[in-house]
Design a protein around this motif. Structure first.
Motif, PDB file in Angstrom:
ATOM      1  N   ARG A  62       0.801  -1.220   0.000  1.00  0.00           N
ATOM      2  CA  ARG A  62       0.000   0.000   0.000  1.00  0.00           C
ATOM      3  C   ARG A  62       0.841   1.281   0.000  1.00  0.00           C
ATOM      4  O   ARG A  62       0.529   2.249  -0.678  1.00  0.00           O
ATOM      5  CB  ARG A  62      -0.919  -0.027   1.213  1.00  0.00           C
ATOM      6  N   ASN A  63       1.922   1.290   0.766  1.00  0.00           N
ATOM      7  CA  ASN A  63       2.724   2.508   0.913  1.00  0.00           C
ATOM      8  C   ASN A  63       3.919   2.566  -0.042  1.00  0.00           C
ATOM      9  O   ASN A  63       4.727   3.478   0.043  1.00  0.00           O
ATOM     10  CB  ASN A  63       3.209   2.657   2.357  1.00  0.00           C
ATOM     11  N   GLU A  64       4.027   1.613  -0.953  1.00  0.00           N
ATOM     12  CA  GLU A  64       5.169   1.575  -1.879  1.00  0.00           C
ATOM     13  C   GLU A  64       4.891   2.385  -3.138  1.00  0.00           C
ATOM     14  O   GLU A  64       3.840   2.260  -3.760  1.00  0.00           O
ATOM     15  CB  GLU A  64       5.465   0.126  -2.268  1.00  0.00           C
ATOM     16  N   ASN A  65       5.814   3.235  -3.502  1.00  0.00           N
ATOM     17  CA  ASN A  65       5.715   4.011  -4.734  1.00  0.00           C
ATOM     18  C   ASN A  65       6.467   3.300  -5.849  1.00  0.00           C
ATOM     19  O   ASN A  65       7.433   2.586  -5.599  1.00  0.00           O
ATOM     20  CB  ASN A  65       6.298   5.412  -4.539  1.00  0.00           C
ATOM     21  N   ILE A  66       6.028   3.515  -7.075  1.00  0.00           N
ATOM     22  CA  ILE A  66       6.728   2.946  -8.226  1.00  0.00           C
ATOM     23  C   ILE A  66       7.123   4.100  -9.144  1.00  0.00           C
ATOM     24  O   ILE A  66       6.459   5.131  -9.200  1.00  0.00           O
ATOM     25  CB  ILE A  66       5.877   1.913  -8.991  1.00  0.00           C
ATOM     26  N   ARG A  88      -5.941   1.789  -7.086  1.00  0.00           N
ATOM     27  CA  ARG A  88      -6.907   1.401  -6.054  1.00  0.00           C
ATOM     28  C   ARG A  88      -6.179   0.748  -4.891  1.00  0.00           C
ATOM     29  O   ARG A  88      -5.144   0.121  -5.073  1.00  0.00           O
ATOM     30  CB  ARG A  88      -7.930   0.422  -6.620  1.00  0.00           C
ATOM     31  N   ILE A  89      -6.769   0.880  -3.712  1.00  0.00           N
ATOM     32  CA  ILE A  89      -6.203   0.270  -2.514  1.00  0.00           C
ATOM     33  C   ILE A  89      -7.161  -0.801  -2.016  1.00  0.00           C
ATOM     34  O   ILE A  89      -8.360  -0.550  -1.857  1.00  0.00           O
ATOM     35  CB  ILE A  89      -5.944   1.326  -1.426  1.00  0.00           C
ATOM     36  N   TYR A  90      -6.605  -1.992  -1.784  1.00  0.00           N
ATOM     37  CA  TYR A  90      -7.361  -3.117  -1.247  1.00  0.00           C
ATOM     38  C   TYR A  90      -6.602  -3.634  -0.030  1.00  0.00           C
ATOM     39  O   TYR A  90      -5.599  -4.336  -0.182  1.00  0.00           O
ATOM     40  CB  TYR A  90      -7.503  -4.234  -2.283  1.00  0.00           C
ATOM     41  N   GLY A  91      -7.032  -3.262   1.165  1.00  0.00           N
ATOM     42  CA  GLY A  91      -6.350  -3.701   2.373  1.00  0.00           C
ATOM     43  C   GLY A  91      -4.923  -3.182   2.415  1.00  0.00           C
ATOM     44  O   GLY A  91      -4.684  -1.986   2.378  1.00  0.00           O
ATOM     45  N   LEU A  92      -3.960  -4.094   2.448  1.00  0.00           N
ATOM     46  CA  LEU A  92      -2.545  -3.717   2.504  1.00  0.00           C
ATOM     47  C   LEU A  92      -1.913  -3.577   1.124  1.00  0.00           C
ATOM     48  O   LEU A  92      -0.734  -3.263   1.009  1.00  0.00           O
ATOM     49  CB  LEU A  92      -1.762  -4.757   3.314  1.00  0.00           C
ATOM     50  N   ALA A  93      -2.700  -3.806   0.082  1.00  0.00           N
ATOM     51  CA  ALA A  93      -2.160  -3.771  -1.282  1.00  0.00           C
ATOM     52  C   ALA A  93      -2.631  -2.527  -2.032  1.00  0.00           C
ATOM     53  O   ALA A  93      -3.737  -2.033  -1.824  1.00  0.00           O
ATOM     54  CB  ALA A  93      -2.600  -5.013  -2.049  1.00  0.00           C
ATOM     55  N   LYS A  94      -1.775  -2.046  -2.918  1.00  0.00           N
ATOM     56  CA  LYS A  94      -2.139  -0.980  -3.853  1.00  0.00           C
ATOM     57  C   LYS A  94      -2.039  -1.569  -5.254  1.00  0.00           C
ATOM     58  O   LYS A  94      -1.033  -2.189  -5.607  1.00  0.00           O
ATOM     59  CB  LYS A  94      -1.201   0.214  -3.729  1.00  0.00           C
TER      60      LYS A  94
END
Length: 71
Positions: free
Chosen positions: A42-46, A58-64
């Motif tokens: 979730r908090n990782e940028n690419i 979109r954000i789903y729980g701990l995943a982006k």
């Protein structure tokens, strides 16, 4: 949103980090209307190269989950 047949690639964070997406592009495996789905923490940028455009995020729980296409 898209009028053409899509090829979909789903890239998990480790695959993205290892540069596989760039390799797919360089070898010609990504068509102009390919939808690329990148899943990271979730908090990782690419960092996107100039060849890609972010369509949605979109954000789903701990995943982006990011939806990309070629420019």
């Amino acid at each position: 949103m898209f009028k053409h047949k899509l090829t979909v690639y789903r890239c998990l964070k480790n695959i993205y980090r290892q540069g596989w997406l760039k390799g797919l592009l360089e070898k010609g495996y990504l068509a102009k209307h390919t939808l690329i789905i990148v899943e990271t923490e979730r908090n990782e940028n690419i960092n996107l190269s100039d060849n890609f455009e972010m369509v949605d995020e979109r954000i789903y729980g701990l995943a982006k989950v990011r939806f990309l296409k070629l420019k």
